[in-house]
Design an enzyme around this catalytic site. Structure first.
Site, PDB file in Angstrom:
ATOM      1  CB  CYS A 167     -10.257  27.657  18.596  1.00 56.80           C
ATOM      2  SG  CYS A 167     -11.789  26.978  17.941  1.00 56.80           S
ATOM      3  CG  HIS A 307     -10.044  32.960  21.682  1.00 55.74           C
ATOM      4  ND1 HIS A 307      -9.446  32.443  20.563  1.00 55.74           N
ATOM      5  CD2 HIS A 307     -11.068  32.109  21.992  1.00 55.74           C
ATOM      6  CE1 HIS A 307     -10.056  31.317  20.213  1.00 55.74           C
ATOM      7  NE2 HIS A 307     -11.042  31.104  21.057  1.00 55.74           N
ATOM      8  CD  GLU A 318      -9.839  36.668  25.314  1.00 54.68           C
ATOM      9  OE1 GLU A 318      -8.704  36.855  24.828  1.00 54.68           O
ATOM     10  OE2 GLU A 318     -10.858  36.497  24.609  1.00 54.68           O
ATOM     11  CE  LYS A 339     -11.489  33.883  17.235  1.00 59.03           C
ATOM     12  NZ  LYS A 339     -10.232  34.418  17.777  1.00 59.03           N
ATOM     13  CG  HIS A 344     -13.770  31.166  15.998  1.00 61.63           C
ATOM     14  ND1 HIS A 344     -12.421  30.938  15.815  1.00 61.63           N
ATOM     15  CD2 HIS A 344     -14.076  30.631  17.211  1.00 61.63           C
ATOM     16  CE1 HIS A 344     -11.940  30.293  16.872  1.00 61.63           C
ATOM     17  NE2 HIS A 344     -12.920  30.099  17.717  1.00 61.63           N
ATOM     18  CG  PHE A 403     -14.351  23.229  21.583  1.00 63.59           C
ATOM     19  CD1 PHE A 403     -14.752  24.371  22.250  1.00 63.59           C
ATOM     20  CD2 PHE A 403     -15.177  22.722  20.587  1.00 63.59           C
ATOM     21  CE1 PHE A 403     -15.944  25.007  21.938  1.00 63.59           C
ATOM     22  CE2 PHE A 403     -16.371  23.347  20.260  1.00 63.59           C
ATOM     23  CZ  PHE A 403     -16.763  24.492  20.929  1.00 63.59           C
TER      24      PHE A 403
END
Length: 417
Positions: A167, A307, A318, A339, A344, A403
């Protein structure tokens, strides 16, 4: 020691395909309106899956951008990317016949690539045997093909590659394009990210991880970053392509300039295949490195495009990372997650987030984090809840985390000639 001379890099063109609009104007109007693009899945029957919702691009017609034969030889993710690139060329007023094609690069991010084609052809293999598998399977499936298609279609012969960091792919791609331009290897780069992951196998995998929201009865409310009752991310699809140029090249051709790309920081958590570092150290270090690279202080940050996935761990960590990197100033900075509106977009999320950040600097409007109802004591920053806000922004961060512990952060700032 001779000080390194680095070219200034500017943004001159934007192309976007998103669940809330195709094209810069449609996308940005939806962002400021706080419009959700999330609904029931229509690309397959979601009945067997715990999560039945997604942020689909519902009004995309490949025929608007390609002839039928050309479109059939591209996976949906590549169609998105090339269509967005064509829009970016038009937006930038870039006459490709007037630039040196060997000085135009392409750097694109995609975390998953042509998964729809792979899924379709596995069904063919099982049902009809290996002799019926399409000879276009491999070139349609591989991640790099969208970058390759841009070069083939647009006649570009500079550096050409694809970044795969889950991502964080789109953000890392923009960062690497920025570096090439700084070093003077090229004068123009097409960069960003694209993804089309709304397929049965992707859904099955993410549902097995229990990572996705199951708020199926309230699709438009399902993605609620930083809200205490968030229950997972909503998968989305789309593409964001930016045209970056050296400042000298942009000035030479009389280009309109949106803003400047000023800094880039990227790190690894080195911690876990899916979970972020629980102390947020890697993400905080990426923010700090980006600020140092831009030569600006934390106090110069006026906005953060987060994010903000709407998962329990990401949003909390975050928030922690932002506070570690910015100190007390973190509490004075608007932070929002788009998002909440578009879901996402995986490897494309950072690229579309970057476009949103560029538009924030250009227009002076910060998009909201919609669906924010119940504050989380562990997420205690200003998340621009539910309504867009007019704020003069001179310096902004755009965060992406993927990830594998990939962290990537960009700094954009208002262009001053």
């Amino acid at each position: 020691m001779v000080e390194e001379i680095r070219n200034r890099v500017v943004v001159t063109g934007l192309g976007v395909i998103s669940p809330v609009g195709i094209g810069k104007q449609s996308f940005w109007a939806s962002m400021i309106e706080g419009k959700s693009g999330i609904g029931q899945v229509t690309r397959f029957d979601p009945t067997p899956y715990p999560s039945k919702i997604a942020a689909e691009v519902r009004d995309f017609d490949p025929g608007d951008f390609f002839d039928k034969k050309e479109a059939k030889r591209m996976d949906r993710f590549a169609q998105f990317g090339l269509a967005a690139a064509r829009m970016a060329v038009e937006d930038a007023g870039l006459k490709l016949e007037e630039v040196d094609p060997e000085r135009v690069g392409v750097v694109i991010g995609s975390g998953i690539g042509g998964i729809e084609t792979l899924e379709e052809q596995v069904r063919v293999l099982v049902a009809r045997g290996p002799g019926r598998v399409s000879p276009f399977l491999i070139p349609m499936m591989i991640n790099n093909m969208v970058a390759g298609q841009m070069a083939i279609t647009l006649g570009l012969r500079g550096p050409n590659f694809t970044v795969v960091t889950a991502c964080a792919s789109g953000t890392n791609a923009i960062g690497e394009a920025f570096r090439m331009l700084q070093r003077g290897e090229v004068e123009v780069v097409f960069t960003g990210g694209t993804e089309a992951p709304i397929t049965e196998i992707a859904f099955a995998g993410f549902c097995s991880m229990r990572a996705m929201s199951t708020s199926n009865d309230e699709p438009t409310f399902a993605s609620r970053p930083f809200d205490k009752n968030r229950d997972g991310f909503v998968i989305g699809e789309g593409a964001g392509i930016l045209i970056l140029e050296t400042l000298s090249h942009a000035i030479r051709r009389g280009a309109s300039i949106y803003c400047e790309v000023a800094g880039y920081g990227t790190t690894a958590d080195g911690y876990h295949i899916t979970a972020p570092d629980p102390e947020g150290a890697g993400a905080a270090r990426a923010i700090t490195l980006a600020l140092q690279d831009a030569g600006i202080s934390p106090q110069s940050v006026d906005y953060i495009n987060a994010h903000g996935t709407s998962t329990e761990l990401n949003d909390r960590i975050e928030t922690m990372a932002i506070k570690k990197a910015l100190g007390d100033h973190a509490y004075r900075v608007p932070v929002s997650s788009i998002k909440s509106m578009i879901g996402h977009l995986m490897g494309a999320s950072g690229a579309v987030g970057a476009i949103s950040t560029v538009m924030t600097i250009s227009t002076g409007w910060v998009p909201p984090t919609i669906n924010y109802r119940v504050p989380d004591p562990e997420c205690d920053l200003d998340y621009v809840p539910n309504r867009a806000r007019e704020v003069p922004v001179s310096g902004a961060l755009c965060n992406s985390f993927g990830f594998g512990g990939h962290n990537a952060v960009l700094v954009f700032k208002k262009y001053v000639g």
